[in-house]
Design an enzyme around this catalytic site. Structure first.
Site, mmCIF file in Angstrom:
data_model
loop_
_atom_site.group_PDB
_atom_site.id
_atom_site.type_symbol
_atom_site.label_atom_id
_atom_site.label_comp_id
_atom_site.label_asym_id
_atom_site.label_seq_id
_atom_site.Cartn_x
_atom_site.Cartn_y
_atom_site.Cartn_z
ATOM 1 N N TYR A 9 -40.742 -5.567 50.832
ATOM 2 C CA TYR A 9 -41.846 -5.962 50.078
ATOM 3 C C TYR A 9 -42.785 -6.730 50.980
ATOM 4 O O TYR A 9 -42.612 -7.237 52.027
ATOM 5 C CB TYR A 9 -41.526 -6.922 48.909
ATOM 6 C CG TYR A 9 -41.184 -8.527 49.300
ATOM 7 C CD1 TYR A 9 -39.859 -8.841 49.816
ATOM 8 C CD2 TYR A 9 -42.031 -9.395 49.090
ATOM 9 C CE1 TYR A 9 -39.663 -9.908 50.204
ATOM 10 C CE2 TYR A 9 -41.607 -10.825 49.234
ATOM 11 C CZ TYR A 9 -40.637 -11.013 49.765
ATOM 12 O OH TYR A 9 -40.123 -12.300 50.289
ATOM 13 N N LYS B 181 -38.716 -7.840 55.808
ATOM 14 C CA LYS B 181 -38.866 -8.564 54.739
ATOM 15 C C LYS B 181 -38.441 -7.648 53.658
ATOM 16 O O LYS B 181 -38.745 -7.072 52.753
ATOM 17 C CB LYS B 181 -40.552 -8.608 54.452
ATOM 18 C CG LYS B 181 -40.997 -9.607 53.492
ATOM 19 C CD LYS B 181 -42.612 -9.986 53.613
ATOM 20 C CE LYS B 181 -43.131 -10.841 52.451
ATOM 21 N NZ LYS B 181 -42.336 -12.053 52.541
ATOM 22 N N LEU C 212 -38.652 -15.017 59.137
ATOM 23 C CA LEU C 212 -39.476 -13.952 58.953
ATOM 24 C C LEU C 212 -40.821 -14.386 59.491
ATOM 25 O O LEU C 212 -41.372 -15.408 59.367
ATOM 26 C CB LEU C 212 -39.626 -13.893 57.376
ATOM 27 C CG LEU C 212 -40.814 -12.687 57.074
ATOM 28 C CD1 LEU C 212 -40.226 -11.445 57.160
ATOM 29 C CD2 LEU C 212 -41.320 -12.884 55.705
HETATM 30 N N1 PDD Z 1 -42.916 -15.375 51.273
HETATM 31 N N2 PDD Z 1 -40.393 -16.751 55.306
HETATM 32 C C1 PDD Z 1 -39.907 -16.308 54.308
HETATM 33 C C2 PDD Z 1 -38.481 -16.304 54.065
HETATM 34 C C3 PDD Z 1 -40.871 -15.847 53.287
HETATM 35 O O1 PDD Z 1 -40.525 -15.307 52.057
HETATM 36 C C4 PDD Z 1 -42.380 -15.978 53.389
HETATM 37 C C5 PDD Z 1 -43.208 -15.280 52.392
HETATM 38 C C6 PDD Z 1 -42.716 -16.356 54.802
HETATM 39 C C7 PDD Z 1 -44.223 -16.775 55.104
HETATM 40 O O2 PDD Z 1 -44.562 -15.238 55.377
HETATM 41 P P1 PDD Z 1 -46.308 -14.669 55.159
HETATM 42 O O3 PDD Z 1 -47.109 -16.194 55.997
HETATM 43 O O4 PDD Z 1 -46.640 -13.540 55.469
HETATM 44 O O5 PDD Z 1 -46.596 -15.162 53.576
HETATM 45 C C8 PDD Z 1 -41.848 -16.822 55.651
HETATM 46 C C9 PDD Z 1 -43.773 -14.694 50.206
HETATM 47 C C10 PDD Z 1 -44.941 -15.061 50.050
HETATM 48 C C11 PDD Z 1 -42.780 -14.550 48.947
HETATM 49 O O6 PDD Z 1 -41.746 -14.330 49.038
HETATM 50 O O7 PDD Z 1 -43.421 -14.608 47.733
#
Ligand code: PDD
Length: 286
Positions: free
Chosen positions: A33, A149, A206
């Site tokens: 996702y 992801k 991630l």
């Molecule tokens: N989550 N680490 C994890 C485990 C995450 O699930 C996310 C993002 C991030 C930050 O990634 P980014 O800056 O690209 O949003 C780091 C999203 C927002 C979610 O699961 O809703």
């Protein structure tokens, strides 16, 4: 107006947005996702999100559900149908529908693709950022490829729930006393010299797109940054701490477990970085 979702080729009201029970995303968490923002009618950090999505698919040997151009067109159409200018877009791609069997389905099985879009206010988390959030530490029990992801988020769900039950907003995941990242955000500390420290990219975190942009903002603000693992002990003794994610932007952390960070209030470095990040997101310079 009813929220419209995109489901495998159709735009449907959210209440009618269903997938087959044999979708492999449902049965095996065999999917990936992305979460990205639309700010003032334009996709924010789009290249980063699309590149990460393509990488996640590639690492799992999962065919892209459609071309990048078609995906972008679909995202735009979803925004248009929901009459949004500022939105959070959720995209999920799976290995499609097939009789339950662990091995990949036959070649040519169409992948599943669903998307939702809902209103997002870039200033919506300002009040929370003003007070800062508390985090708890929690064991990182995830698999070895959290750089993908994947929708397989059970350990993240359990960690976030533990945080909620402890009255905190996020769980910082720890492995051998090292803080890898949050359950849905990247973790940062600022040491007494004002150096920003965050876990390096690799298989243990991630690679957040917000993290990348925050690094660019920090460089612009001539802040010192070290991308290296930091321990829970360092975190508890830090001058400041914050989290980054598409939904949290840059949000100050004021306590880790029972230890106040700095003076227990959002610090100046975190505040400046949040401000710079929001300016960038609006297409302005710090
Ligand atoms: N989550 N680490 C994890 C485990 C995450 O699930 C996310 C993002 C991030 C930050 O990634 P980014 O800056 O690209 O949003 C780091 C999203 C927002 C979610 O699961 O809703």
């Amino acid at each position: 107006m009813a929220q419209i979702a995109y489901v495998n080729g159709r735009y449907v009201p959210l209440r009618d947005a269903n997938v087959h029970i044999e979708d492999r995303g449902y049965q095996f968490a065999d999917g990936i996702y992305e979460v990205c923002l639309v700010i003032d009618g334009a996709f924010w950090d789009l290249e980063g999100h699309l590149a990460r999505m393509e990488r996640s698919l590639g690492e799992l040997d999962m065919p892209a559900p459609m071309s990048r151009a078609a995906l972008l067109q679909t995202m735009k159409e979803l925004i248009r149908r929901n009459r949004l200018r500022d939105a959070l877009v959720y995209i999920q791609a799976t290995r499609g529908v097939a009789a339950r069997n662990h091995v990949f389905p036959p070649e040519g099985t169409p992948g599943g693709l669903v998307m939702t879009a809902k209103r997002f206010d870039l200033d919506g988390s300002d009040a929370i950022a003003e007070t800062g959030v508390r985090v708890i530490s929690h064991p990182d029990i995830r698999w070895g490829r959290v750089d993908i992801k994947s929708v397989s988020l059970l350990p993240n769900v359990l960690a976030k729930q533990a945080a909620k039950e402890a009255g905190a907003a996020e769980a910082w995941l720890t492995c051998d006393d090292v803080v890898t990242e949050g359950s849905s955000s990247n973790a940062w500390i600022v040491d007494s010299d004002g150096t920003l420290i965050t876990h390096p990219k690799g298989n243990h975190i991630l690679g957040g797109i917000t993290r990348e942009t925050a690094l660019a903002c920090a460089a612009e603000l001539q802040m010192r940054v070290e991308e290296r693992p930091f321990t829970l002990v360092e975190a508890r003794a830090a001058a400041e701490a914050f989290i980054t994610s598409a939904t949290n932007l840059v949000t100050p952390v004021i306590a880790v477990d029972d230890a106040a960070i700095g003076d227990g209030k959002p610090g100046p470095v975190s505040r400046r970085l949040r401000e710079a990040y929001k300016l960038r997101a609006r297409g302005l310079r710090a």
